[in-house]
Every structure is written in C-alpha cells, then in structure tokens.
Design an enzyme around this catalytic site. Sequence first.
Site, mmCIF file in Angstrom:
data_model
loop_
_atom_site.group_PDB
_atom_site.id
_atom_site.type_symbol
_atom_site.label_atom_id
_atom_site.label_comp_id
_atom_site.label_asym_id
_atom_site.label_seq_id
_atom_site.Cartn_x
_atom_site.Cartn_y
_atom_site.Cartn_z
ATOM 1 N N SER A 1 6.011 7.703 9.671
ATOM 2 C CA SER A 1 6.257 8.503 10.870
ATOM 3 C C SER A 1 6.071 7.666 12.137
ATOM 4 C CB SER A 1 5.295 9.687 10.899
ATOM 5 O OG SER A 1 3.979 9.211 11.025
ATOM 6 N N LYS B 1 0.864 -1.183 0.000
ATOM 7 C CA LYS B 1 0.000 0.000 0.000
ATOM 8 C C LYS B 1 0.902 1.235 0.000
ATOM 9 C CE LYS B 1 -1.433 2.652 3.058
ATOM 10 N NZ LYS B 1 -1.261 3.860 2.219
ATOM 11 N N GLU C 1 11.270 16.792 14.444
ATOM 12 C CA GLU C 1 11.697 16.411 13.092
ATOM 13 C C GLU C 1 11.070 17.366 12.077
ATOM 14 O OE1 GLU C 1 9.991 12.781 11.389
ATOM 15 O OE2 GLU C 1 11.903 12.330 10.449
ATOM 16 N N CYS D 1 14.614 10.389 6.085
ATOM 17 C CA CYS D 1 14.518 9.937 7.476
ATOM 18 C C CYS D 1 15.844 10.074 8.186
ATOM 19 C CB CYS D 1 14.017 8.496 7.529
ATOM 20 S SG CYS D 1 15.007 7.362 6.568
ATOM 21 N N GLU E 1 10.267 1.134 10.421
ATOM 22 C CA GLU E 1 11.267 2.179 10.138
ATOM 23 C C GLU E 1 10.545 3.509 10.280
ATOM 24 O OE1 GLU E 1 14.301 1.625 9.858
ATOM 25 O OE2 GLU E 1 14.598 -0.373 9.037
HETATM 26 P P1 NAD Z 1 3.060 8.568 7.490
HETATM 27 O O1 NAD Z 1 3.295 7.888 8.779
HETATM 28 O O2 NAD Z 1 2.118 9.712 7.435
HETATM 29 O O3 NAD Z 1 2.569 7.538 6.387
HETATM 30 C C1 NAD Z 1 3.287 6.352 6.093
HETATM 31 C C2 NAD Z 1 2.331 5.330 5.503
HETATM 32 O O4 NAD Z 1 1.410 4.917 6.506
HETATM 33 C C3 NAD Z 1 1.483 5.844 4.332
HETATM 34 O O5 NAD Z 1 1.404 4.815 3.348
HETATM 35 C C4 NAD Z 1 0.131 6.065 4.975
HETATM 36 O O6 NAD Z 1 -0.936 5.973 4.059
HETATM 37 C C5 NAD Z 1 0.082 4.917 5.981
HETATM 38 N N1 NAD Z 1 -0.864 5.083 7.082
HETATM 39 C C6 NAD Z 1 -1.452 6.213 7.535
HETATM 40 N N2 NAD Z 1 -2.239 5.942 8.601
HETATM 41 C C7 NAD Z 1 -2.131 4.601 8.822
HETATM 42 C C8 NAD Z 1 -2.675 3.717 9.809
HETATM 43 N N3 NAD Z 1 -3.489 4.151 10.770
HETATM 44 N N4 NAD Z 1 -2.328 2.411 9.758
HETATM 45 C C9 NAD Z 1 -1.476 1.955 8.814
HETATM 46 N N5 NAD Z 1 -0.940 2.738 7.861
HETATM 47 C C10 NAD Z 1 -1.262 4.056 7.861
HETATM 48 O O7 NAD Z 1 4.528 9.000 6.998
HETATM 49 P P2 NAD Z 1 4.906 9.918 5.767
HETATM 50 O O8 NAD Z 1 4.495 11.317 6.116
HETATM 51 O O9 NAD Z 1 4.404 9.290 4.516
HETATM 52 O O10 NAD Z 1 6.511 9.810 5.774
HETATM 53 C C11 NAD Z 1 7.346 10.664 6.494
HETATM 54 C C12 NAD Z 1 7.828 9.990 7.769
HETATM 55 O O11 NAD Z 1 8.425 8.746 7.456
HETATM 56 C C13 NAD Z 1 8.899 10.781 8.494
HETATM 57 O O12 NAD Z 1 8.655 10.758 9.874
HETATM 58 C C14 NAD Z 1 10.181 10.012 8.199
HETATM 59 O O13 NAD Z 1 11.204 10.172 9.156
HETATM 60 C C15 NAD Z 1 9.674 8.616 8.129
HETATM 61 N N6 NAD Z 1 10.575 7.781 7.340
HETATM 62 C C16 NAD Z 1 11.334 6.846 7.985
HETATM 63 C C17 NAD Z 1 12.234 6.075 7.262
HETATM 64 C C18 NAD Z 1 13.099 5.059 7.940
HETATM 65 O O14 NAD Z 1 13.662 4.222 7.259
HETATM 66 N N7 NAD Z 1 13.209 5.063 9.249
HETATM 67 C C19 NAD Z 1 12.348 6.249 5.888
HETATM 68 C C20 NAD Z 1 11.552 7.213 5.269
HETATM 69 C C21 NAD Z 1 10.658 7.966 6.001
#
Ligand code: NAD
Length: 484
Positions: A235, A183, A388, A290, A256
């Site tokens: 996140s 997804k 962040e 990230c 992650e």
């Molecule tokens: P997000 O958490 O808003 O979304 C990530 C994914 O989760 C999306 O596909 C979203 O549709 C899905 N999602 C949303 N609500 C959900 C729920 N209740 N249950 C399951 N899935 C759900 O993150 P983002 O804004 O897309 O990405 C940015 C964040 O990702 C930043 O905090 C960044 O640090 C982190 N990040 C971490 C890594 C790593 O490897 N540690 C890598 C890239 C990004």
Amino acid sequence: MSTVMKDSRSSSVFDGPYYLSIAGKLVSTDAHFDVFNPATGEVFAKAPSGSPEQLEAAIAAAKDAFKTWSVLSYDQRQRYLDAYADALLEHRDELARLLTLEQGKPLKTMAEPEVDQAISWIRQIAARRIPVEIVEENDNHIVELHHTPLGVVGAITPWNFPVLLALWKVAPALITGNTMVIKPSPFTPLTTLRFGQIAQSVLPAGVLSVVSGGNELGPQMTAHPDIAKISFTGSTETGKHVIRSAAGTVKRLTMEMGGNDAAIVMPDADWQAIIPQLYWGAVGNSGQWCVGIKRLYVHSSYRAEFVTAFVEYAQQQVMGDGLDPNVTVGPVQNKMQYDKVRSFLDDIKANGYKVVLGGEVDESRPGYFIPVTVVDNPPESSMIVQQEQFGPIVPIIAYDDVDDVVARANDSPFGLGGSVWGRDTQAAVAVANRLETGMVWVNEIHTQGIDIPFGGHKQSGIGTEHGHEGRLLFTNPKTVLIKK
Ligand code: NAD
C-alpha cells in the site's frame, strides 16, 4: 533455532511443516503464527515467525553469497534459474493448491495461472541480458557503461498475488547478479516459504532466503545497512514508511503501491461486447488487484442499459471456496481487508447511494465473503470513487463529456493504471495518452509481459518492474573510461 535437511519432496499436497530458508538451510523458529483460510475463516496452518536475529542471519548470508554469485556469468546464473524453474514445476500442483488455501483465489482460473506464470517468467527473464554499452569512442578513449549488481536486495510483498509478485522480484534480481531476502506478507506466507524451501535444493546457499514473521521485520530490512535495495509492493501508506526508512542508508527503491484505476468506456464503445472484460478487470481476484478497475466510467447515453447488462453478467458468477471448481469469485483475503471493504459498504448505505447488486454481507456465512456489489452512479466525491476499495465493489459512474471524464480520472493522488475502450482506436489512444498513469491499456486490460514495463505514476510508485527499464533498476550504472 534449529536447521533441518533440505526438503525437495514432490506431491500435489503439502501440509507443512514450513521453515524459513536461510543460508541454504531450512530453519525452524521458536514462535509461530496462525495462517487463515479466508474461505472458512479458520486457521489451517502455522507459519514460522522469524526473529530479528534470524533476519539478520539471512541478510548476512545474502551478503556473503553475493561475493560469488555476482561474479558468475549471466549464462551460469541462467542455468541455476532454469534449474529453479524445473524444481518449482515439479511442485506446481501443490503450490497452486496452497495458494488457494491461503489466499482464497479460485484454483483453476487464478491460482494455477499465477503459479504457471511465475515459473514461466523465471525462465524468460533468465534469458535476458544487460550488455555493456559503448557510449563514446574516439581517437583518445573508449567509454563503456556497465550495469553492475547492487548487492543484497530486500523484497517485501503483499497478500493479493503472493507468488507472482515475489517472483517478479526474484528473477530479475538474481539474473543481474544480486542476492535476495524476501519477507512475505504475514497474511500469505506459505507459498513464498515453499518457493524458498524449493530454492534451497538448487541455488547456492544464501542467494535466496525467505524469512516470514510480523510486520516489524519490514523496518529492520528497510533500515539495514547491508541491504542495497528494497523492492516493495504494497500500500501507499506503508510505502511512505519504507521510503522514509530507506533514506538513512540511501537505498535504491522500486515501489509498487496502491491505485484507483479508472476505466473509461467511450461514447462509441461496443459496450455489450466488453462487459466480461470490464467485469473481470474489476472483480478478478475479488477486486484485490492493484491495477483492478476501481472506477468504471461509462457514457450517459447508454449507462442504464450498461448497468443492467453488467449486473446480469455478474449474476452468472459463483462465489465460494476457491477449491470448488465451480467457483469463479473467492473471498476477500483477510479479516482486516474484509472489515475495510465493509466500511465502504457502510458508507454507501449511509449515503443512500443506489446499490443494484449485492451490498449486504451474509453474517452467518463463514469466511470473508463480500458479495459482488454494483453501485449505480455514486457522486464523484464519494468514498467508493475517491478511495481504493481493494474489494469486489464496482462503482459505475456516468459522464457526458470526454474532457470532463479525463479530468476526473486524473484528479487522484494515485496514478497506477487505467484503460480506455472505444471503437475508434485513435480516439481511445488520444484519451489514453492524457491519463496521468504509469500504464494504460486500450481495448484490452491486464496484459503483462516480461518486456512490458509495469509501474506507477504519482503516489502509486517509484520506478518500474519488467522490461529493460525494470531490470536496469537492479543494477548500478558504472561508467568506465579507458584511454587509448
Ligand atoms: P501493506 O502495505 O499492508 O503490506 C505490504 C508489505 O509491507 C507486507 O509484507 C507487510 O508485512 C510489509 N510492511 C508492513 N509494514 C511495514 C513497514 N513499516 N516497513 C516495511 N514493510 C512493512 O499492503 P497489503 O495490504 O499487503 O497489499 C495491498 C496493497 O498493495 C494495495 O494498496 C495494493 O494496491 C497494493 N499493491 C500494489 C501493487 C503494484 O504493483 N503497484 C501490486 C499489488 C498490490
């Protein structure tokens, strides 16, 4: 729901239509949602909005496919994955262009390398094996440790590196015998949908499905009894929902999540020489990384000159539409993130912190552009240091004492990555060893590889990706005791 023929057209431009990939077929949906080009702020494509029933069908197909995929040999699965990499390579230019259009990152310096790395990693990971280990052998018995596939893995991905982060999950999951449903983020669904479409021409039906749609599909996956593992990148806040939801079915998890990485430039550092690395470590992908440098600690003995040189380097960069070959810094990916990054600028302004570059958003400019902003020595307690930002704002913070800066770097709920820079490598390594993070680079940054474990400490993650450790997390340890 209707299905169409498999699509394996190859050209350098693909303008849709986009389909879900379910059970080996391309599937259309009743509903669609808008996908925006962040460089213009305008809608440029419509993505299929998968229904709960369509996600259900993808999970059922993955469960069914697991029966035959999991019993193939590693060599057989490797042949499929190599064929997948070949097929993707034919679409490489198209995928990179699409990535720039939906994500905003510069085509030549960011999007093409991301697609190339993803394709190359599929081949490299497909060549890895997890052999059966003999853990004990004596006159009575032999004890073997097998690493068996888990079943259906659900991959949930973010919008900052949509291609790479998805393929980091696909390749190890599939080579170890699992099947997968992805997804993608609703902000960047298109490249992942194309990766799914292309997969259907080479992989057995159901082995890899892609279902785009709203955030509500996420909880359906994390609670689903037929999904054995969730591999999540996103996140920390969303990650906590995932962990809670997954508890009901005791899913395996690789998480992650967010970070607030510190870079510590040591008193003896050759700081003039490393400014480009520090700049791109912080501002690469417009700070939406990230493991990006989110707090840049420099020794107070040279802080003033450092800030001047950092700003001079920043001024040589060109911000704009990633399709323009002169552009080195793109926009922020979406309106929500644009507003969030602006709230950091508002806080910086309201508190009167010293802004030495950027700081003001050009309201008349279309798209989600935030100018690269450098803040000189904001207090440790400020929002820009504590939280962040995930955008192109760099706080450069002075320190006097190495023990103190280590304590400040560690004083965070996050523990993703970090970096230490100094002429005396041993001294820098000693500091690196004291950082409470999953990864730390010394005199380099963001080097990654399929055998280099990548993961977070504290609230930045659970488990790891890459390396033998990461691949093992797509398997279950199964001990087999055989009496002689
Ligand atoms: P997000 O958490 O808003 O979304 C990530 C994914 O989760 C999306 O596909 C979203 O549709 C899905 N999602 C949303 N609500 C959900 C729920 N209740 N249950 C399951 N899935 C759900 O993150 P983002 O804004 O897309 O990405 C940015 C964040 O990702 C930043 O905090 C960044 O640090 C982190 N990040 C971490 C890594 C790593 O490897 N540690 C890598 C890239 C990004």
